[in-house]
Design a protein around this motif. Structure first.
Motif, PDB file in Angstrom:
ATOM      1  N   MET A   6     -14.293  -6.271  -3.217  1.00  0.00           N
ATOM      2  CA  MET A   6     -15.335  -6.093  -2.197  1.00  0.00           C
ATOM      3  C   MET A   6     -15.362  -7.248  -1.199  1.00  0.00           C
ATOM      4  N   LEU A   7     -15.144  -8.484  -1.719  1.00  0.00           N
ATOM      5  CA  LEU A   7     -15.204  -9.673  -0.870  1.00  0.00           C
ATOM      6  C   LEU A   7     -13.893 -10.455  -0.924  1.00  0.00           C
ATOM      7  N   GLU A   8     -12.797  -9.785  -1.265  1.00  0.00           N
ATOM      8  CA  GLU A   8     -11.524 -10.469  -1.487  1.00  0.00           C
ATOM      9  C   GLU A   8     -11.047 -11.262  -0.279  1.00  0.00           C
ATOM     10  N   ASN A   9     -11.324 -10.778   0.928  1.00  0.00           N
ATOM     11  CA  ASN A   9     -10.828 -11.440   2.133  1.00  0.00           C
ATOM     12  C   ASN A   9     -11.509 -12.773   2.406  1.00  0.00           C
TER      13      ASN A   9
ATOM     14  N   PRO B  17     -17.984 -18.670  -1.746  1.00  0.00           N
ATOM     15  CA  PRO B  17     -17.635 -17.246  -1.619  1.00  0.00           C
ATOM     16  C   PRO B  17     -16.941 -16.688  -2.852  1.00  0.00           C
ATOM     17  N   ALA B  18     -16.093 -17.501  -3.498  1.00  0.00           N
ATOM     18  CA  ALA B  18     -15.407 -17.032  -4.707  1.00  0.00           C
ATOM     19  C   ALA B  18     -16.402 -16.802  -5.836  1.00  0.00           C
ATOM     20  N   MET B  19     -17.381 -17.671  -5.952  1.00  0.00           N
ATOM     21  CA  MET B  19     -18.388 -17.509  -7.003  1.00  0.00           C
ATOM     22  C   MET B  19     -19.240 -16.268  -6.752  1.00  0.00           C
ATOM     23  N   ILE B  20     -19.591 -16.045  -5.500  1.00  0.00           N
ATOM     24  CA  ILE B  20     -20.382 -14.860  -5.157  1.00  0.00           C
ATOM     25  C   ILE B  20     -19.566 -13.600  -5.433  1.00  0.00           C
ATOM     26  N   SER B  21     -18.277 -13.629  -5.059  1.00  0.00           N
ATOM     27  CA  SER B  21     -17.404 -12.487  -5.298  1.00  0.00           C
ATOM     28  C   SER B  21     -17.294 -12.183  -6.788  1.00  0.00           C
ATOM     29  N   HIS B  22     -17.173 -13.233  -7.593  1.00  0.00           N
ATOM     30  CA  HIS B  22     -17.070 -13.059  -9.043  1.00  0.00           C
ATOM     31  C   HIS B  22     -18.347 -12.420  -9.595  1.00  0.00           C
ATOM     32  N   ALA B  23     -19.496 -12.862  -9.075  1.00  0.00           N
ATOM     33  CA  ALA B  23     -20.764 -12.281  -9.513  1.00  0.00           C
ATOM     34  C   ALA B  23     -20.861 -10.808  -9.109  1.00  0.00           C
ATOM     35  N   MET B  24     -20.384 -10.498  -7.910  1.00  0.00           N
ATOM     36  CA  MET B  24     -20.420  -9.112  -7.444  1.00  0.00           C
ATOM     37  C   MET B  24     -19.533  -8.211  -8.306  1.00  0.00           C
ATOM     38  N   GLU B  25     -18.387  -8.738  -8.745  1.00  0.00           N
ATOM     39  CA  GLU B  25     -17.513  -7.959  -9.618  1.00  0.00           C
ATOM     40  C   GLU B  25     -18.216  -7.622 -10.925  1.00  0.00           C
ATOM     41  N   GLY B  26     -19.027  -8.578 -11.419  1.00  0.00           N
ATOM     42  CA  GLY B  26     -19.788  -8.315 -12.627  1.00  0.00           C
ATOM     43  C   GLY B  26     -20.836  -7.241 -12.414  1.00  0.00           C
TER      44      GLY B  26
ATOM     45  N   PRO C  41     -23.874   1.273  -9.678  1.00  0.00           N
ATOM     46  CA  PRO C  41     -23.024   2.145  -8.850  1.00  0.00           C
ATOM     47  C   PRO C  41     -22.551   1.415  -7.594  1.00  0.00           C
ATOM     48  N   VAL C  42     -21.322   1.689  -7.182  1.00  0.00           N
ATOM     49  CA  VAL C  42     -20.775   1.058  -5.978  1.00  0.00           C
ATOM     50  C   VAL C  42     -21.650   1.364  -4.766  1.00  0.00           C
ATOM     51  N   SER C  43     -22.200   2.565  -4.724  1.00  0.00           N
ATOM     52  CA  SER C  43     -23.032   2.963  -3.582  1.00  0.00           C
ATOM     53  C   SER C  43     -24.242   2.049  -3.408  1.00  0.00           C
ATOM     54  N   VAL C  44     -24.778   1.538  -4.505  1.00  0.00           N
ATOM     55  CA  VAL C  44     -25.937   0.639  -4.432  1.00  0.00           C
ATOM     56  C   VAL C  44     -25.546  -0.682  -3.774  1.00  0.00           C
ATOM     57  N   LEU C  45     -24.404  -1.233  -4.218  1.00  0.00           N
ATOM     58  CA  LEU C  45     -23.959  -2.515  -3.666  1.00  0.00           C
ATOM     59  C   LEU C  45     -23.515  -2.373  -2.217  1.00  0.00           C
ATOM     60  N   ARG C  46     -22.963  -1.217  -1.856  1.00  0.00           N
ATOM     61  CA  ARG C  46     -22.513  -1.005  -0.488  1.00  0.00           C
ATOM     62  C   ARG C  46     -23.676  -1.108   0.501  1.00  0.00           C
ATOM     63  N   GLN C  47     -24.875  -0.802   0.038  1.00  0.00           N
ATOM     64  CA  GLN C  47     -26.045  -0.879   0.914  1.00  0.00           C
ATOM     65  C   GLN C  47     -26.294  -2.308   1.398  1.00  0.00           C
ATOM     66  N   TYR C  48     -25.865  -3.273   0.562  1.00  0.00           N
ATOM     67  CA  TYR C  48     -26.133  -4.675   0.885  1.00  0.00           C
ATOM     68  C   TYR C  48     -24.866  -5.433   1.282  1.00  0.00           C
TER      69      TYR C  48
ATOM     70  N   GLU D 207     -25.074  -7.544   4.578  1.00  0.00           N
ATOM     71  CA  GLU D 207     -25.883  -8.751   4.443  1.00  0.00           C
ATOM     72  C   GLU D 207     -25.150  -9.824   3.621  1.00  0.00           C
ATOM     73  N   ILE D 208     -24.445  -9.388   2.574  1.00  0.00           N
ATOM     74  CA  ILE D 208     -23.717 -10.343   1.737  1.00  0.00           C
ATOM     75  C   ILE D 208     -22.586 -10.999   2.521  1.00  0.00           C
ATOM     76  N   VAL D 209     -21.836 -10.196   3.274  1.00  0.00           N
ATOM     77  CA  VAL D 209     -20.725 -10.741   4.071  1.00  0.00           C
ATOM     78  C   VAL D 209     -21.252 -11.711   5.123  1.00  0.00           C
ATOM     79  N   GLU D 210     -22.338 -11.364   5.780  1.00  0.00           N
ATOM     80  CA  GLU D 210     -22.926 -12.256   6.782  1.00  0.00           C
ATOM     81  C   GLU D 210     -23.362 -13.569   6.152  1.00  0.00           C
ATOM     82  N   PHE D 211     -23.919 -13.488   4.934  1.00  0.00           N
ATOM     83  CA  PHE D 211     -24.340 -14.699   4.226  1.00  0.00           C
ATOM     84  C   PHE D 211     -23.139 -15.583   3.891  1.00  0.00           C
ATOM     85  N   ILE D 212     -22.058 -14.979   3.406  1.00  0.00           N
ATOM     86  CA  ILE D 212     -20.856 -15.731   3.049  1.00  0.00           C
ATOM     87  C   ILE D 212     -20.220 -16.382   4.268  1.00  0.00           C
ATOM     88  N   GLN D 213     -20.333 -15.744   5.424  1.00  0.00           N
ATOM     89  CA  GLN D 213     -19.695 -16.251   6.634  1.00  0.00           C
ATOM     90  C   GLN D 213     -20.485 -17.373   7.303  1.00  0.00           C
TER      91      GLN D 213
END
Length: 295
Positions: free
Chosen positions: A1-4, A230-239, A245-252, A255-261
């Protein structure tokens, strides 16, 4: 989801990002397990330009030694790790008689002090051989060039000048790395024969140190000591993906990408609270592997 948005210096983690199987074009992967000590050796060979482009690493050998026990107080893992690392270095040396060890990094910043800490534990013999104090020994010399903020000089310029002066057979560059997985911090040693780009792991890329720039083979030895936010956040998101459901996380996701950037988060790196102890332990292991060339 946040690999890039996740940064890693480990070829093993880059390989895992692409495929969980050993079927990447132009890349060969071999894994060896030592069940007695819980030590895993992974040898990744980037065979051609196709593999280099897919993996994002130059053509060459990337050997990873890892064990959760490396960062523990279990002294029984020290010697097996020393012997395993010594064998890897011996395989890549190709009969070198004069080693120049470069301790990269800033010794005033603990997670970046791996290189200088390794050099502090080395047995230096170059001057002893020239003065006739010892005979029939491998010639080992070493330098900690510091960082540009301390010297005002590119690290590559310092090392290029030294190589022209003392003409080593091989250069070993020791440096701290960044990992994607927190579990690999101070439990993994990566060795490669393609050189290194100091500071790349934390986004402070300097000129590369390799056979092309230094005129001699360059072996890089690195240990991941930091992980990006960002790697720590990505790891948490994978958990979370395993529980929601993926659809739930896709809603946010936006906002998550903007926060990481944001500059604060994207440039933040985290290290274990006992990093001083961990650096001391793993630096001694690396130095002992090099010192064994004198026995």
């Amino acid at each position: 989801m946040l690999e890039n948005y996740v940064r890693t210096d480990l070829a093993l983690e880059l390989k895992e990002d692409i495929s969980e199987k050993n079927d990447i074009a132009g890349v060969r992967v071999e894994t060896y397990e030592d069940s007695e000590y819980g030590l895993t050796k992974t040898h990744i060979r980037v065979l051609d330009q196709t593999g280099a482009e897919i993996l994002g690493k130059p053509i060459g050998n990337y050997i990873t030694l890892e064990s959760p026990k490396l960062c523990s107080e279990d002294e029984n893992i020290h010697m097996p790790f020393v012997l395993a690392l010594h064998d890897v270095l011996k395989e890549l040396f190709h009969g070198a008689d004069h080693i120049l060890v470069i301790g990269l990094g800033n010794r005033n910043i603990t997670p970046d002090a791996l290189g200088p800490s390794v050099v502090d534990h080395l047995y230096i013999t170059r001057h002893l051989l020239r003065e006739g104090v010892v005979k029939h020994s491998m010639e080992i010399s070493a330098l900690c060039p510091g960082v540009m903020a301390q010297t005002g000089i590119e690290t590559s310029t310092i090392i290029q000048s030294l190589c022209r002066e003392i003409n080593p057979d091989v250069v070993i560059c020791i440096d701290a790395l960044a990992a994607r997985e927190a579990e690999r911090l101070n439990t993994t040693i990566q060795v490669c024969d393609t050189g290194i780009t100091p500071g790349a792991g934390v986004g402070n890329r300097r000129l590369s140190l390799n056979e092309e720039t230094l005129g001699v083979p360059v072996i890089a030895v690195g240990v991941p000591t930091v992980i990006s936010m960002p790697a720590m956040i990505s790891h948490a998101m994978e958990g979370l993906l395993e529980k929601l459901p993926v659809s739930v996380l896709r809603q946010y996701e936006k906002e998550i990408v903007e926060f990481i950037q944001t500059p604060t988060v994207s440039s933040m790196f985290v290290t274990p609270k006992n990093i001083d102890e961990l650096i001391g332990r793993v630096s001694f292991t690396i130095s002992e592997a090099i010192n064994r060339f004198l026995t």
